[in-house]
Design an enzyme around this catalytic site. Structure first.
Site, PDB file in Angstrom:
ATOM      1  N   HIS A 194       1.825 -39.289  62.096  1.00 18.21           N
ATOM      2  CA  HIS A 194       1.794 -40.050  63.356  1.00 18.21           C
ATOM      3  C   HIS A 194       3.023 -39.769  64.222  1.00 18.21           C
ATOM      4  O   HIS A 194       3.089 -40.223  65.362  1.00 18.21           O
ATOM      5  CB  HIS A 194       1.605 -41.552  63.099  1.00 18.21           C
ATOM      6  CG  HIS A 194       2.820 -42.305  62.703  1.00 18.21           C
ATOM      7  ND1 HIS A 194       3.111 -42.619  61.394  1.00 18.21           N
ATOM      8  CD2 HIS A 194       3.822 -42.838  63.442  1.00 18.21           C
ATOM      9  CE1 HIS A 194       4.240 -43.307  61.358  1.00 18.21           C
ATOM     10  NE2 HIS A 194       4.685 -43.460  62.585  1.00 18.21           N
TER      11      HIS A 194
ATOM     12  N   VAL B  92      26.815 -38.048  68.754  1.00 17.88           N
ATOM     13  CA  VAL B  92      28.088 -37.330  68.859  1.00 17.88           C
ATOM     14  C   VAL B  92      27.961 -35.991  68.136  1.00 17.88           C
ATOM     15  O   VAL B  92      27.417 -35.934  67.030  1.00 17.88           O
ATOM     16  CB  VAL B  92      29.241 -38.149  68.228  1.00 17.88           C
ATOM     17  CG1 VAL B  92      30.538 -37.334  68.200  1.00 17.88           C
ATOM     18  CG2 VAL B  92      29.454 -39.454  68.996  1.00 17.88           C
TER      19      VAL B  92
ATOM     20  N   GLU C  52      26.259 -30.147  62.513  1.00 16.77           N
ATOM     21  CA  GLU C  52      24.836 -30.174  62.815  1.00 16.77           C
ATOM     22  C   GLU C  52      24.230 -28.772  62.884  1.00 16.77           C
ATOM     23  O   GLU C  52      24.905 -27.803  63.209  1.00 16.77           O
ATOM     24  CB  GLU C  52      24.583 -30.877  64.154  1.00 16.77           C
ATOM     25  CG  GLU C  52      25.073 -32.309  64.225  1.00 16.77           C
ATOM     26  CD  GLU C  52      26.500 -32.441  64.705  1.00 16.77           C
ATOM     27  OE1 GLU C  52      26.912 -33.573  64.987  1.00 16.77           O
ATOM     28  OE2 GLU C  52      27.213 -31.404  64.792  1.00 16.77           O
TER      29      GLU C  52
ATOM     30  N   ASP D  87      -0.950 -39.949  56.017  1.00 16.38           N
ATOM     31  CA  ASP D  87       0.027 -39.877  57.111  1.00 16.38           C
ATOM     32  C   ASP D  87       1.189 -38.967  56.714  1.00 16.38           C
ATOM     33  O   ASP D  87       2.290 -39.417  56.397  1.00 16.38           O
ATOM     34  CB  ASP D  87       0.516 -41.289  57.440  1.00 16.38           C
ATOM     35  CG  ASP D  87       1.367 -41.349  58.697  1.00 16.38           C
ATOM     36  OD1 ASP D  87       1.361 -40.361  59.461  1.00 16.38           O
ATOM     37  OD2 ASP D  87       2.022 -42.389  58.915  1.00 16.38           O
TER      38      ASP D  87
ATOM     39  N   SER E 202      10.149 -43.976  61.494  1.00 19.24           N
ATOM     40  CA  SER E 202       8.895 -43.338  61.109  1.00 19.24           C
ATOM     41  C   SER E 202       9.151 -41.909  60.647  1.00 19.24           C
ATOM     42  O   SER E 202       9.951 -41.185  61.227  1.00 19.24           O
ATOM     43  CB  SER E 202       7.935 -43.323  62.301  1.00 19.24           C
ATOM     44  OG  SER E 202       7.455 -44.609  62.557  1.00 19.24           O
TER      45      SER E 202
END
Length: 246
Positions: A63, A80, A85, A107, A200
């Site tokens: 979903h 930030v 990352e 799902d 989610s």
């Protein structure tokens, strides 16, 4: 399952703690980079969570599907740039063929990254289940979901909560006629403690294995309304076959 409920869970989950508390009930800020498999799905903004399962594949909730997704890994403060990352676009986004947007059965969704991630202490995959988790198993749920009971406050820092797997009988009793064999409940029937869904698509990890994906629920921390999660142990074959074919 109402369409309103489904919409409420996309992006940031609903949070309705029993107590007047602006934190996820029973939760805490995760120690930095302690959840190296946690990813943020981004389409100009964070909208869902997910889990890294190898150097080029992420699992999330069906979903959460969007046609274009950037996967952000190694995040702690999502607002930030901290230097750890990795931002990688999705090359393929594959929903389970039997996913139902109405009942949220099956799902689950796989995302193939356009290039492999660089694995390190802050970006690392989580293992798929070797077996289903029995009732009572303690699990860690994480995400950047809404932390306010009234209003919206999406936290900068990754939030964690510890909660047990509930029995299938208790899960079905909490949501009569709505629980399928591909769903599990994790949380507390007495209320007062819950993940508030985190985000989610995000992970439920028990004993180092990905046992759940944040899917749906009624409110948060309400008595007899635990969070409902995709039962990942039922989909290991589909995950492996889909990765092999793509």
């Amino acid at each position: 399952m109402s369409a309103l409920l489904i919409l409420a869970l996309v992006g940031a989950a609903v949070a309705f703690p029993l107590e007047d508390d602006d934190k996820i009930v029973g939760g805490y800020t995760c120690p930095e980079h302690s959840v190296p498999y946690q990813v943020s799905l981004n389409s100009g903004y964070h909208f869902c969570g997910g889990s890294l399962i190898n150097d080029q594949w992420v699992v999330s909730a069906a979903h959460c599907y969007k046609s274009r997704i950037q996967v952000r890994l190694g995040e702690h403060n999502i607002n930030v740039l901290e230097g750890d990352e990795q931002f990688i676009n999705a090359a393929k986004i594959i929903k389970h063929p039997n996913y139902s947007s109405w009942t949220l059965n099956n799902d689950i969704m796989l995302i193939k990254l356009s290039s492999p991630v660089k694995l390190n202490a802050r970006v690392a995959p989580v293992a798929l289940p070797s077996a289903c988790a029995p009732a009572g198993t303690q699990c860690l749920i994480s995400g950047w979901g809404n932390t306010l009971s009234n209003g919206v406050n999406n936290p900068d820092l990754l939030q964690c909560v510890d909660a047990p797997v509930l029995s299938q009988a208790d899960c079905e009793a909490a949501y009569p006629g709505e629980i399928t064999s591909s769903m599990i409940c994790v949380g507390f029937l007495e209320g007062g403690k819950d993940s508030c869904q985190g985000d989610s698509g995000g992970p439920v990890v028990c004993n180092g294995q990905l046992q759940g994906i944040v899917s749906w629920g009624y409110g948060c921390a309400l008595p007899d309304n635990p969070g409902v999660y995709t039962k990942v142990c039922n989909f290991v074959g589909w995950i492996q076959d889909t990765i092999a074919a793509n």
